[in-house]
Design a protein around this motif. Structure first.
Motif, PDB file in Angstrom:
ATOM      1  N   PHE A 112      32.529 103.238  59.708  1.00 24.49           N
ATOM      2  CA  PHE A 112      33.779 102.990  59.696  1.00 24.49           C
ATOM      3  C   PHE A 112      34.300 101.491  59.268  1.00 24.49           C
ATOM      4  O   PHE A 112      35.205 101.131  58.429  1.00 24.49           O
ATOM      5  N   LEU A 113      33.421 100.556  59.875  1.00 28.20           N
ATOM      6  CA  LEU A 113      33.783  99.260  59.358  1.00 28.20           C
ATOM      7  C   LEU A 113      33.553  98.953  57.928  1.00 28.20           C
ATOM      8  O   LEU A 113      34.366  98.239  57.186  1.00 28.20           O
ATOM      9  N   ASP A 114      32.496  99.584  57.199  1.00 33.24           N
ATOM     10  CA  ASP A 114      32.340  99.644  55.784  1.00 33.24           C
ATOM     11  C   ASP A 114      33.782 100.072  55.165  1.00 33.24           C
ATOM     12  O   ASP A 114      34.279  99.412  54.141  1.00 33.24           O
ATOM     13  N   LEU A 115      34.088 101.267  55.485  1.00 33.15           N
ATOM     14  CA  LEU A 115      35.151 101.809  54.993  1.00 33.15           C
ATOM     15  C   LEU A 115      36.598 100.859  55.227  1.00 33.15           C
ATOM     16  O   LEU A 115      37.506 100.748  54.318  1.00 33.15           O
ATOM     17  N   LEU A 116      36.798 100.300  56.339  1.00 31.87           N
ATOM     18  CA  LEU A 116      37.761  99.418  56.730  1.00 31.87           C
ATOM     19  C   LEU A 116      37.927  98.209  55.959  1.00 31.87           C
ATOM     20  O   LEU A 116      38.786  97.952  55.382  1.00 31.87           O
ATOM     21  N   SER A 118      36.511  98.035  52.935  1.00 30.99           N
ATOM     22  CA  SER A 118      36.744  98.356  51.709  1.00 30.99           C
ATOM     23  C   SER A 118      38.339  98.768  51.233  1.00 30.99           C
ATOM     24  O   SER A 118      38.427  98.276  50.124  1.00 30.99           O
ATOM     25  N   ALA A 119      38.750  99.339  52.066  1.00 35.30           N
ATOM     26  CA  ALA A 119      40.116  99.496  52.096  1.00 35.30           C
ATOM     27  C   ALA A 119      41.269  98.281  52.414  1.00 35.30           C
ATOM     28  O   ALA A 119      42.394  98.644  52.112  1.00 35.30           O
ATOM     29  N   SER A 120      40.441  97.393  52.747  1.00 30.51           N
ATOM     30  CA  SER A 120      41.529  96.294  53.418  1.00 30.51           C
ATOM     31  C   SER A 120      42.367  95.600  52.531  1.00 30.51           C
ATOM     32  O   SER A 120      41.897  95.549  51.359  1.00 30.51           O
ATOM     33  N   PRO A 121      43.487  95.465  52.853  1.00 31.46           N
ATOM     34  CA  PRO A 121      44.413  94.588  51.979  1.00 31.46           C
ATOM     35  C   PRO A 121      44.027  92.910  51.784  1.00 31.46           C
ATOM     36  O   PRO A 121      44.551  92.330  50.971  1.00 31.46           O
ATOM     37  N   MET A 122      43.161  92.700  52.526  1.00 29.41           N
ATOM     38  CA  MET A 122      42.520  91.385  52.922  1.00 29.41           C
ATOM     39  C   MET A 122      41.496  91.356  51.761  1.00 29.41           C
ATOM     40  O   MET A 122      40.528  92.063  52.122  1.00 29.41           O
ATOM     41  N   GLY A 123      41.064  90.094  51.445  1.00 32.26           N
ATOM     42  CA  GLY A 123      39.846  90.055  50.797  1.00 32.26           C
ATOM     43  C   GLY A 123      38.834  89.552  51.739  1.00 32.26           C
ATOM     44  O   GLY A 123      39.144  88.967  52.553  1.00 32.26           O
ATOM     45  N   VAL A 124      37.605  89.937  51.611  1.00 28.20           N
ATOM     46  CA  VAL A 124      36.524  89.641  52.567  1.00 28.20           C
ATOM     47  C   VAL A 124      35.388  89.335  51.779  1.00 28.20           C
ATOM     48  O   VAL A 124      34.850  90.026  50.689  1.00 28.20           O
ATOM     49  N   VAL A 125      34.947  88.045  52.123  1.00 26.24           N
ATOM     50  CA  VAL A 125      33.608  87.568  51.414  1.00 26.24           C
ATOM     51  C   VAL A 125      32.594  87.086  52.371  1.00 26.24           C
ATOM     52  O   VAL A 125      32.837  86.279  53.093  1.00 26.24           O
ATOM     53  N   ILE A 126      31.636  87.774  52.186  1.00 27.35           N
ATOM     54  CA  ILE A 126      30.294  87.469  53.171  1.00 27.35           C
ATOM     55  C   ILE A 126      29.196  86.895  52.693  1.00 27.35           C
ATOM     56  O   ILE A 126      28.644  87.212  51.512  1.00 27.35           O
ATOM     57  N   MET A 127      28.862  85.699  53.233  1.00 26.06           N
ATOM     58  CA  MET A 127      27.753  84.794  52.558  1.00 26.06           C
ATOM     59  C   MET A 127      26.544  85.190  53.280  1.00 26.06           C
ATOM     60  O   MET A 127      26.262  85.520  54.538  1.00 26.06           O
ATOM     61  N   THR A 128      25.259  84.808  52.704  1.00 27.23           N
ATOM     62  CA  THR A 128      24.002  84.670  53.390  1.00 27.23           C
ATOM     63  C   THR A 128      23.810  83.580  53.869  1.00 27.23           C
ATOM     64  O   THR A 128      24.734  82.457  53.994  1.00 27.23           O
ATOM     65  N   LEU A 136      31.264  91.672  48.674  1.00 22.34           N
ATOM     66  CA  LEU A 136      32.751  91.304  48.436  1.00 22.34           C
ATOM     67  C   LEU A 136      33.343  92.725  48.598  1.00 22.34           C
ATOM     68  O   LEU A 136      32.785  93.631  48.005  1.00 22.34           O
ATOM     69  N   ASN A 137      34.449  92.884  49.251  1.00 18.04           N
ATOM     70  CA  ASN A 137      35.165  93.944  49.079  1.00 18.04           C
ATOM     71  C   ASN A 137      36.094  94.095  47.782  1.00 18.04           C
ATOM     72  O   ASN A 137      36.241  92.957  47.174  1.00 18.04           O
ATOM     73  N   PRO A 138      36.678  95.371  47.311  1.00 15.51           N
ATOM     74  CA  PRO A 138      37.408  95.519  46.155  1.00 15.51           C
ATOM     75  C   PRO A 138      38.390  94.340  46.263  1.00 15.51           C
ATOM     76  O   PRO A 138      38.856  93.912  44.769  1.00 15.51           O
ATOM     77  N   MET A 139      39.218  94.054  47.324  1.00 18.78           N
ATOM     78  CA  MET A 139      40.281  93.284  47.102  1.00 18.78           C
ATOM     79  C   MET A 139      39.901  91.812  46.751  1.00 18.78           C
ATOM     80  O   MET A 139      40.664  91.061  46.098  1.00 18.78           O
TER      81      MET A 139
END
Length: 430
Positions: A112-116, A118-128, A136-139
């Motif tokens: 569910f979090l992955d879908l959320l 991926s579809a979020s209108p906010m950009g999400v960048v996760i770092m190591t 990175l999500n599509p947005m």
């Protein structure tokens, strides 16, 4: 050695003792022999019972431990008929049910979090932990203007994106607003989450462009309307009075100089009226009438129209088209005006002796590239701001007009000078 091994060694020893007594059958009294054999047989029977009551449950529990080690939570242990061992088996099976349900819940939660994300209108960048981009999500990909392959596994400072460079400057735990050279404004938050005991940094990118643009437009529309109303009313009265006075003095001798001054003042009033009207025209941009059109044809038409201006400045104007380019939905009249303004700005930036390239690309994009002096980082942050201009006599409405038209077409666009020294105005159609 396992308990089962010791048990079989004991059985072998007892069998050996039984065989030894059988060997001594002629040397012992029959009564003692039968007593010894009876003891051996009783011991063997007892060992069988011992195996079923002790060794077999222990083997079952060991199998359960193996299932845990392999993380096979779908299997269950069977009861062995021994009360204490069956209690352990029941506890183990309940634990396996709980682990299976917990794993399923976590898997569903993560999905569910992955879908959320991926579809979020906010950009999400996760770092190591090494400050490299891991997800990175599509947005976020769209906001950065790079492909996923160009960003994964790299540090933010190594990604060719103004937004990535802006994110790298944000201190952990803080929220900053970043305004880019494509008129986009982002609210960026640098935070972290704990995974397996380690803090992983991530960025949330929220677009404020629409809200800020609406607020800016509402503000400058009100100012322009008020100024245009006051200026036009005032200049209308002044020009009318000047015309009347000029006509009255034109028949008098020695008034030629004063009449010339009157005409100059009248012309200046008309110039001021035309000046403010240009601002008012920005407010009155019509809604685009979208039709299917060929981007190559429109670009070629604009290129032919601007050749005269470029030739006067000794600027070479070239056009490269992709014949496989898809048709796009646009308003030809408005988009031609946008493209003409972009080419005109590029030519004015070069000044004399340069080159401008108009290029179309798949799936639906167009670039205007010039080899002028480029745009500084300080200027990039102010591009597309209302009334900002780098020209001495500029009014700062050209890029505002371009921004308004492209935004209404749903296009994404950017204007900046790249590392190769070329300045690109890039327009991507949805």
């Amino acid at each position: 050695m396992r308990l089962k091994g010791f048990f079989f060694i004991l059985v072998l020893l007892l069998l050996a003792i039984g065989g030894f007594f059988f060997y001594l059958i002629g040397k012992l009294l029959p009564l003692y022999f039968y007593i010894a054999e009876g003891l051996v047989l009783f011991t063997l029977i007892y060992l069988i019972i011992f195996y079923r009551k002790i060794v077999k449950p222990l083997n079952t529990i060991a199998s359960g431990m193996e299932l845990l080690r392999e993380q096979d939570f779908s299997s269950r242990l069977s009861q062995v008929g021994q009360m204490e061992a069956d209690k352990v088996v029941n506890v183990f099976n309940r634990m396996m049910d709980q682990l299976k349900n917990e794993r399923l819940r976590l898997r569903e939660q993560n999905h569910f979090l992955d879908l959320l994300i991926s579809a979020s209108p906010m950009g999400v960048v996760i770092m190591t932990l090494d400050s490299e981009v891991s997800q990175l999500n599509p947005m976020a990909v769209r906001m950065m203007g790079v492909s996923l392959e160009e960003a994964l596994g790299k540090k933010l400072t190594d990604i060719d994106s103004p937004l990535a460079l802006g994110l790298a400057m944000i201190v952990k735990g803080q929220t900053d607003t970043i305004r880019l050279n494509d008129s986009n404004i982002y609210k960026c938050t640098h935070s972290s989450f704990i995974d397996r005991g380690f803090q992983h940094p991530f960025f949330l990118i929220e677009s404020l462009t629409d809200e800020v643009m609406k607020a800016e437009k509402k503000a400058y529309e009100k100012v322009i309307r008020m100024i245009a109303h006051e200026v036009n009313n005032t200049t209308a009265g002044i020009t009318s009075t000047l015309d009347t006075v000029e006509q009255a003095l034109s028949d008098s001798e020695g008034m030629e100089d004063i009449c010339d001054v009157m005409r100059v003042c009248t012309e200046r009033c008309f110039s001021m009226s035309r000046f403010i009207t240009r601002f008012a025209d920005v407010v009155k941009i019509p809604e685009p009438h979208l039709i299917t059109a060929n981007l190559n044809d429109i670009a070629f038409t604009c290129k032919r129209f601007m050749e005269g201006m470029c030739n006067d400045r000794h600027i070479r104007l070239r056009f490269e088209c992709d014949e496989d380019l898809n048709d796009v939905k646009l308003d030809p009249a408005l988009f031609e005006q946008v493209l003409v303004n972009i080419i005109k700005n590029a030519a004015e930036s070069i000044g004399q002796d340069g080159e401008i390239l108009i290029r179309t690309m798949l799936p639906a994009a167009i670039e205007v590239i010039d080899n002028g002096p480029g745009i500084t980082k300080e200027t990039e942050a102010k591009l597309f701001s209302p009334f900002f201009s780098t020209k001495p006599n500029g009014q700062g409405i050209g890029l505002i007009f371009i921004r308004e038209v492209l935004t209404r077409h749903g296009c994404s666009f950017s204007l900046r000078t790249y590392s190769d020294g070329l300045t690109r105005f890039r327009i991507l159609f949805p």
